[in-house]
Design a protein around this motif. Sequence first.
Motif, mmCIF file in Angstrom:
data_model
loop_
_atom_site.group_PDB
_atom_site.id
_atom_site.type_symbol
_atom_site.label_atom_id
_atom_site.label_comp_id
_atom_site.label_asym_id
_atom_site.label_seq_id
_atom_site.Cartn_x
_atom_site.Cartn_y
_atom_site.Cartn_z
ATOM 1 N N SER A 13 0.841 -1.187 0.000
ATOM 2 C CA SER A 13 0.000 0.000 0.000
ATOM 3 C C SER A 13 0.877 1.238 0.000
ATOM 4 O O SER A 13 1.974 1.221 0.547
ATOM 5 C CB SER A 13 -0.875 0.034 1.260
ATOM 6 N N PRO A 14 0.398 2.331 -0.600
ATOM 7 C CA PRO A 14 1.204 3.547 -0.535
ATOM 8 C C PRO A 14 1.291 4.023 0.912
ATOM 9 O O PRO A 14 0.390 3.821 1.700
ATOM 10 C CB PRO A 14 0.411 4.541 -1.395
ATOM 11 N N ALA A 15 2.386 4.637 1.243
ATOM 12 C CA ALA A 15 2.580 5.143 2.596
ATOM 13 C C ALA A 15 1.692 6.348 2.823
ATOM 14 O O ALA A 15 1.540 7.185 1.939
ATOM 15 C CB ALA A 15 4.032 5.556 2.780
ATOM 16 N N PRO A 16 1.091 6.434 4.024
ATOM 17 C CA PRO A 16 0.398 7.680 4.335
ATOM 18 C C PRO A 16 1.407 8.813 4.310
ATOM 19 O O PRO A 16 2.574 8.612 4.641
ATOM 20 C CB PRO A 16 -0.140 7.447 5.748
ATOM 21 N N HIS A 17 0.980 9.990 3.923
ATOM 22 C CA HIS A 17 1.878 11.132 3.882
ATOM 23 C C HIS A 17 1.891 11.753 5.271
ATOM 24 O O HIS A 17 0.916 12.344 5.709
ATOM 25 C CB HIS A 17 1.393 12.142 2.828
ATOM 26 N N PHE A 18 2.984 11.586 6.011
ATOM 27 C CA PHE A 18 3.039 11.976 7.408
ATOM 28 C C PHE A 18 3.662 13.342 7.640
ATOM 29 O O PHE A 18 3.644 13.848 8.736
ATOM 30 C CB PHE A 18 3.838 10.948 8.204
ATOM 31 N N ASP A 27 -3.431 17.731 7.184
ATOM 32 C CA ASP A 27 -2.549 16.626 6.819
ATOM 33 C C ASP A 27 -3.033 15.356 7.523
ATOM 34 O O ASP A 27 -4.067 15.352 8.188
ATOM 35 C CB ASP A 27 -1.089 16.950 7.140
ATOM 36 N N TYR A 28 -2.279 14.291 7.392
ATOM 37 C CA TYR A 28 -2.675 12.985 7.938
ATOM 38 C C TYR A 28 -2.984 13.072 9.426
ATOM 39 O O TYR A 28 -4.000 12.560 9.882
ATOM 40 C CB TYR A 28 -1.560 11.964 7.688
ATOM 41 N N TRP A 29 -2.125 13.725 10.198
ATOM 42 C CA TRP A 29 -2.329 13.782 11.641
ATOM 43 C C TRP A 29 -3.351 14.834 12.038
ATOM 44 O O TRP A 29 -4.214 14.599 12.877
ATOM 45 C CB TRP A 29 -1.004 14.014 12.364
ATOM 46 N N SER A 30 -3.296 16.021 11.446
ATOM 47 C CA SER A 30 -4.225 17.083 11.839
ATOM 48 C C SER A 30 -5.648 16.797 11.371
ATOM 49 O O SER A 30 -6.590 17.459 11.816
ATOM 50 C CB SER A 30 -3.755 18.442 11.311
ATOM 51 N N PHE A 31 -5.826 15.797 10.501
ATOM 52 C CA PHE A 31 -7.177 15.426 10.073
ATOM 53 C C PHE A 31 -8.043 15.038 11.264
ATOM 54 O O PHE A 31 -9.252 15.300 11.280
ATOM 55 C CB PHE A 31 -7.136 14.269 9.065
ATOM 56 N N VAL A 32 -7.454 14.442 12.296
ATOM 57 C CA VAL A 32 -8.226 14.032 13.472
ATOM 58 C C VAL A 32 -8.888 15.250 14.111
ATOM 59 O O VAL A 32 -10.095 15.246 14.386
ATOM 60 C CB VAL A 32 -7.343 13.287 14.499
ATOM 61 N N ASP A 33 -8.125 16.318 14.341
ATOM 62 C CA ASP A 33 -8.696 17.542 14.919
ATOM 63 C C ASP A 33 -9.721 18.159 13.980
ATOM 64 O O ASP A 33 -10.780 18.614 14.408
ATOM 65 C CB ASP A 33 -7.605 18.567 15.232
ATOM 66 N N HIS A 34 -9.398 18.187 12.704
ATOM 67 C CA HIS A 34 -10.310 18.730 11.703
ATOM 68 C C HIS A 34 -11.629 17.951 11.710
ATOM 69 O O HIS A 34 -12.713 18.536 11.703
ATOM 70 C CB HIS A 34 -9.659 18.682 10.314
ATOM 71 N N PHE A 35 -11.531 16.648 11.749
ATOM 72 C CA PHE A 35 -12.714 15.792 11.796
ATOM 73 C C PHE A 35 -13.528 16.082 13.049
ATOM 74 O O PHE A 35 -14.745 16.246 12.986
ATOM 75 C CB PHE A 35 -12.278 14.319 11.770
ATOM 76 N N PHE A 54 -10.646 6.664 18.761
ATOM 77 C CA PHE A 54 -10.196 5.537 17.949
ATOM 78 C C PHE A 54 -9.491 5.992 16.669
ATOM 79 O O PHE A 54 -8.580 5.315 16.200
ATOM 80 C CB PHE A 54 -11.352 4.578 17.654
ATOM 81 N N MET A 55 -9.851 7.140 16.146
ATOM 82 C CA MET A 55 -9.139 7.665 14.987
ATOM 83 C C MET A 55 -7.711 8.040 15.390
ATOM 84 O O MET A 55 -6.748 7.758 14.663
ATOM 85 C CB MET A 55 -9.866 8.875 14.395
ATOM 86 N N THR A 56 -7.562 8.645 16.564
ATOM 87 C CA THR A 56 -6.233 8.989 17.071
ATOM 88 C C THR A 56 -5.415 7.722 17.308
ATOM 89 O O THR A 56 -4.246 7.634 16.893
ATOM 90 C CB THR A 56 -6.342 9.801 18.375
ATOM 91 N N LEU A 57 -6.019 6.738 17.956
ATOM 92 C CA LEU A 57 -5.345 5.478 18.233
ATOM 93 C C LEU A 57 -4.903 4.805 16.938
ATOM 94 O O LEU A 57 -3.745 4.391 16.797
ATOM 95 C CB LEU A 57 -6.289 4.556 19.014
ATOM 96 N N HIS A 58 -5.802 4.718 15.985
ATOM 97 C CA HIS A 58 -5.503 4.067 14.708
ATOM 98 C C HIS A 58 -4.390 4.799 13.964
ATOM 99 O O HIS A 58 -3.441 4.175 13.477
ATOM 100 C CB HIS A 58 -6.766 4.009 13.844
ATOM 101 N N ARG A 59 -4.465 6.106 13.889
ATOM 102 C CA ARG A 59 -3.458 6.859 13.139
ATOM 103 C C ARG A 59 -2.094 6.822 13.821
ATOM 104 O O ARG A 59 -1.076 6.708 13.146
ATOM 105 C CB ARG A 59 -3.934 8.289 12.884
ATOM 106 N N ALA A 60 -2.067 6.904 15.144
ATOM 107 C CA ALA A 60 -0.789 6.809 15.846
ATOM 108 C C ALA A 60 -0.174 5.422 15.618
ATOM 109 O O ALA A 60 1.023 5.302 15.332
ATOM 110 C CB ALA A 60 -0.982 7.062 17.337
ATOM 111 N N PHE A 61 -1.011 4.396 15.708
ATOM 112 C CA PHE A 61 -0.542 3.035 15.469
ATOM 113 C C PHE A 61 0.009 2.896 14.048
ATOM 114 O O PHE A 61 1.085 2.346 13.845
ATOM 115 C CB PHE A 61 -1.705 2.054 15.695
ATOM 116 N N GLU A 62 -0.718 3.423 13.068
ATOM 117 C CA GLU A 62 -0.266 3.338 11.677
ATOM 118 C C GLU A 62 1.065 4.069 11.468
ATOM 119 O O GLU A 62 1.941 3.572 10.774
ATOM 120 C CB GLU A 62 -1.318 3.917 10.733
ATOM 121 N N LEU A 63 1.205 5.237 12.059
ATOM 122 C CA LEU A 63 2.462 5.978 11.932
ATOM 123 C C LEU A 63 3.647 5.170 12.464
ATOM 124 O O LEU A 63 4.686 5.055 11.816
ATOM 125 C CB LEU A 63 2.388 7.300 12.698
#
Length: 190
Positions: A13-18, A27-35, A54-63
């Motif tokens: 899979s393509p890498a998330p743009h971190f 961006d990938y991380w600030s999307f959580v606050d935006h959401f 859970f979005m924060t947990l998932h994104r931190a785990f993915e990073l």
Amino acid sequence: MTGPDDRPAAGRSPAPHFDSAPDGEVDYWSFVDHFAKNAGAQRPWLDLEAAEFFMTLHRAFELIVYDIRGELEQRMSSAALRVLLVLTTVGPSTLLRVTELTGMSRAAVSALLKRLEADGLVDRSPSAEDGRSIVISATDEGTRACDEVYRDYNARESFWYQHLDPEEAEAIKRGLSRLAASVSEARRRS
């Protein structure tokens, strides 16, 4: 991992743009606050605290996982490492036991074991207790390969772990253990 032309390498899979986005862009991380700021108005039924958690947990785990895997995948896939860690820690095991302890599907473990056996990293033999069962064990070469890769894998884990205070790490571990126990209990009931 990308190829020379920045396209995803085959089968990955393509890498998330971190990296940080330009000022004002999401961006990938600030999307959580935006959401969290915008989703409630769009979805009045949303449990916003649960979604944000859970979005924060998932994104931190993915990073973190992407970082660790990016360092090591060229030597051994994370799935192969998981299987070898089970076999070198628990010892010779049946396919069902390896499946249970890795959390992988039976089909995925079976296919992976064929590759690991072809590479000389595992052996299969009939069970001494039950002639119908097959017991899988790590070879000496499999143990060496597992230890070599896991040493580096654990160094990356250590790097990320050091970003937490011991109390934070323990609280996260306790909370995740409670969530996992709740999932297990719910599965037993259904």
